[in-house]
Enzyme design. Structure first.
Site, PDB file in Angstrom:
ATOM      1  N   ASP A 180     -10.673   9.306  13.043  1.00 47.41           N
ATOM      2  CA  ASP A 180     -10.784   8.833  11.655  1.00 47.41           C
ATOM      3  C   ASP A 180     -11.278   7.387  11.619  1.00 47.41           C
ATOM      4  OD1 ASP A 180      -8.696   8.616   8.658  1.00 47.41           O
ATOM      5  OD2 ASP A 180     -10.845   8.990   8.959  1.00 47.41           O
ATOM      6  N   VAL A 218       4.664   4.349   2.806  1.00 40.72           N
ATOM      7  CA  VAL A 218       4.537   3.158   1.955  1.00 40.72           C
ATOM      8  C   VAL A 218       4.479   1.978   2.908  1.00 40.72           C
ATOM      9  CG1 VAL A 218       5.599   1.802   0.131  1.00 40.72           C
ATOM     10  CG2 VAL A 218       5.939   4.281   0.206  1.00 40.72           C
ATOM     11  N   GLY A 271       0.831  -1.209   0.000  1.00 34.58           N
ATOM     12  CA  GLY A 271       0.000   0.000   0.000  1.00 34.58           C
ATOM     13  C   GLY A 271       0.859   1.249   0.000  1.00 34.58           C
TER      14      GLY A 271
END
Lengths: 47, 291, 298
Positions: free
Chosen positions: C124, C15, C9
């Site tokens: 979030d 990364v 991802g």
């Protein structure tokens, strides 16, 4: 929950710095709660 | 608190803190001596020069390092306050700076070069974000200088950024004293000692108490300094008698608080002149050619 | 000690690779934080991840195994969590039993309870931040927007939480909100688990308000004192709250206790919205069917 060494008793506190906030519109509307603030600072005191 | 990284990574007894500093100092001394050998080996020095090098370009002792670090820690506090940073951000910057020089020697990193970096990282970590460019302008520094050691600082802090300072405990005890002592408390008097305690907390972070005591213990020690009678009464009622379901032994707590109080009342203030001599020695030992 | 085997991802500031921890031979995930991208030095999201994951230690919160510098990059070594709730919800081949949904909700609420009792706001929460371990455990991840509860006089930005999961007080621009915003997000996730489609998918911030209030009713000063003091309140379309029947029709398969829990989590007024303890102690979790055993779930 670990047993806390304090009880939050807002009626006992004279703390205008915090208590004045609960009469401000933007604080009330946001969901601000003095017991959350008191719980936090008392927890830090009894860490 | 025992789960916190502050306790897990940064709580020491006095002996192992001293041990840690000696290790850092000897690691740097070793490196300096190797470099010195190479330097002497690569130059054709006269006897005089050799003589001066061996008497003036000698590594700092652990005690000298500590003085220099304490001197610059004071600067971190003054610059943070000059920048009008919130009290807790200033406290975080002070603690970050001190911890960096537990892991690193002033002979490896010039403390002057870490002052702004620790304040900048403290601002970021405490959600008081200032862009590096505006910070550089305010601090009269450059973005390169500020960012140069940011990673090294984070690594030296063992990536533990969340700090528990004694300010919130002060507020907490302010409340609990009202609860426990009920109407036997003069609130105006409490208000006055409250401000004095906040100032004293910031001053106390310049000593080693942050490694030996928990934030609440530091707070109680400072309250004891400001108003011994009030605090003793509060603690007696709170931690004795049947309601003492807190499994805290009052005598043990008082002993801890008093030893903390002793440390607070004997700070190591470094005169500028002493710091200058040590800084010069530190410079020469790293730049023998200049010497 | 660690190998990076496969890139799985890439985000704005990191990364993610899958790798192995040599000493235990267990699979791990390595989040490599890009350093050059952020003009102000270390990225704020990275600082937050490091700051809060160092302090949180709970079976339903992703654990930070190690952290190191390499080639001028900051590397977070995290436990390997191969899937997340978003993948599960979208995969129609996977049937959800009521016990499955109950297990996922229980684990998520336990995780957020631990985060909140450490005075941290996640800010979030959404299905793809609820990761799944190989043995079926839900783990709350991605603390890039997290922050510790501020001092009483500090202000918070309302521009947090992915839109569809954003609480009404945030939609109104509140700056003194509390843990209640995370509970709202979990309530929306609860609805999505039952519907298998997003519950309140607004196209943009303005229509998010429209979608939210059309579905759950426009709040008034009566049930939410001072809500009308928000600047953006005046332009609102007033919708009535859904009747109990109407609400029940949306979640046909849900038992009464599930609807009560969801109502508690989706209470408009943040003051009255249930906190994580109230949610965990709701009847929904003590009545049959019991939550599925995470190990047995696919």
């Amino acid at each position: 929950e670990p047993k806390k060494r304090f009880t939050v008793d807002e009626t006992m506190y004279n703390d205008p710095f915090i208590q004045d906030l609960q009469s401000k519109k933007e604080y009330i509307a946001s969901g601000f709660r003095t017991d959350y603030v008191f719980d936090r600072i008392l927890t830090e005191a009894f860490l | 608190y025992r789960h916190s990284s502050q306790y897990r990574f940064w709580s020491f007894t006095k002996d192992n803190l001293k041990q840690k500093r000696l290790e850092t100092n000897s690691r740097a001394t070793q490196k300096i001596e190797e470099d010195m050998k190479k330097f002497i080996g690569s130059q054709t020095l006269t006897n005089d020069e050799l003589n001066i090098t061996s008497t003036k370009a000698i590594p700092l002792t652990m005690e000298e390092e500590l003085k220099l670090v304490n001197f610059y820690t004071q600067k971190v506090k003054v610059i943070s306050q000059h920048l009008n940073l919130p009290t807790e951000v200033t406290a975080t910057a002070i603690v970050f700076f001190k911890k960096f020089f537990i892991e690193n020697s002033v002979m490896e990193f010039d403390p002057k070069e870490l002052v702004h970096t620790t304040i900048f990282l403290a601002c970021k970590s405490e959600n008081y974000f200032i862009s590096v460019d505006s910070f550089a302008r305010k601090a009269k520094s450059s973005r390169e200088a500020i960012l140069k050691y940011e990673f090294t600082l984070l690594e030296s802090l063992k990536f533990s950024l969340l700090l528990h300072h004694p300010y919130k405990p002060l507020h907490g005890f302010f409340l609990d004293i009202q609860n426990v002592l009920h109407d036997k408390v003069d609130l105006n008097h409490m208000g006055r000692i409250y401000d004095a305690c906040r100032k004293r907390i910031t001053e106390s972070l310049l000593t080693d108490i942050i490694y030996h005591f928990t934030p609440p213990q530091i707070t109680l020690a400072i309250l004891l300094i400001e108003d011994e009678q009030l605090i003793t009464k509060y603690l007696e009622i709170k931690f004795t008698g049947d309601e003492n379901s807190h499994n805290i032994q009052l005598d043990k707590l008082l002993a801890i608080i008093n030893s903390c109080k002793e440390m607070i009342l004997s700070p190591d203030v470094v005169p500028t002149q002493d710091a200058k001599v040590i800084a010069a020695k530190n410079y020469y030992v790293q730049h023998p050619m200049v010497l | 000690e660690y190998s990076k085997e496969k890139k799985v991802g890439e985000g704005t500031y990191a990364v993610v690779y899958v790798g192995t921890q040599r000493s235990t031979n267990r699979q791990i995930a390595i989040k490599e934080i890009k350093t050059s991208e952020f003009k102000d030095g270390l990225d704020m999201s990275a600082i937050r991840e490091v700051k809060y994951l160092q302090e949180l230690n709970h079976p339903n919160v992703i654990s930070l195994i190690d952290i190191f510098m390499a080639y001028d990059n900051l590397n977070l070594v995290l436990e390997f969590l191969p899937s997340d709730l978003e993948v599960i919800i979208k995969d129609r081949n996977i049937l959800f039993t009521p016990g499955d949904i109950k297990a996922w909700m229980l684990m998520t609420l336990r995780g957020i309870h631990h985060i909140h009792r450490n005075f941290v706001l996640h800010r979030d929460l959404k299905p793809n931040n609820l990761l799944l371990s190989p043995d079926g455990m839900i783990k709350i991840a991605d603390f890039g927007l997290a922050r510790i509860m501020p001092g009483p006089r500090e202000t918070l930005t309302s521009n947090v939480v992915t839109r569809w999961y954003r609480a009404p007080e945030l939609l109104f621009g509140a700056q003194h909100y509390t843990y209640a915003i995370d509970i709202w997000s979990i309530g929306i996730i609860f609805a999505e688990l039952m519907l298998r489609i997003p519950y309140l998918p607004g196209q943009d911030d303005v229509s998010q308000m429209e979608v939210t209030f059309r579905a759950l009713g426009t709040p008034t000063d009566k049930d939410w004192p001072e809500v009308s003091s928000f600047p953006s309140y005046n332009k609102l379309q007033i919708y009535p709250p859904p009747s109990k029947d109407e609400f029940r029709k949306r979640f046909i398969a849900a038992p009464e206790s599930a609807l009560d829990l969801m109502n508690g989590m989706l209470t408009m007024n943040p003051h009255k919205r249930w906190d994580s303890s109230q949610c965990l102690q709701s009847v929904y979790f003590t009545e049959l069917p019991p939550p599925s055993n995470p190990e047995d779930m696919k």
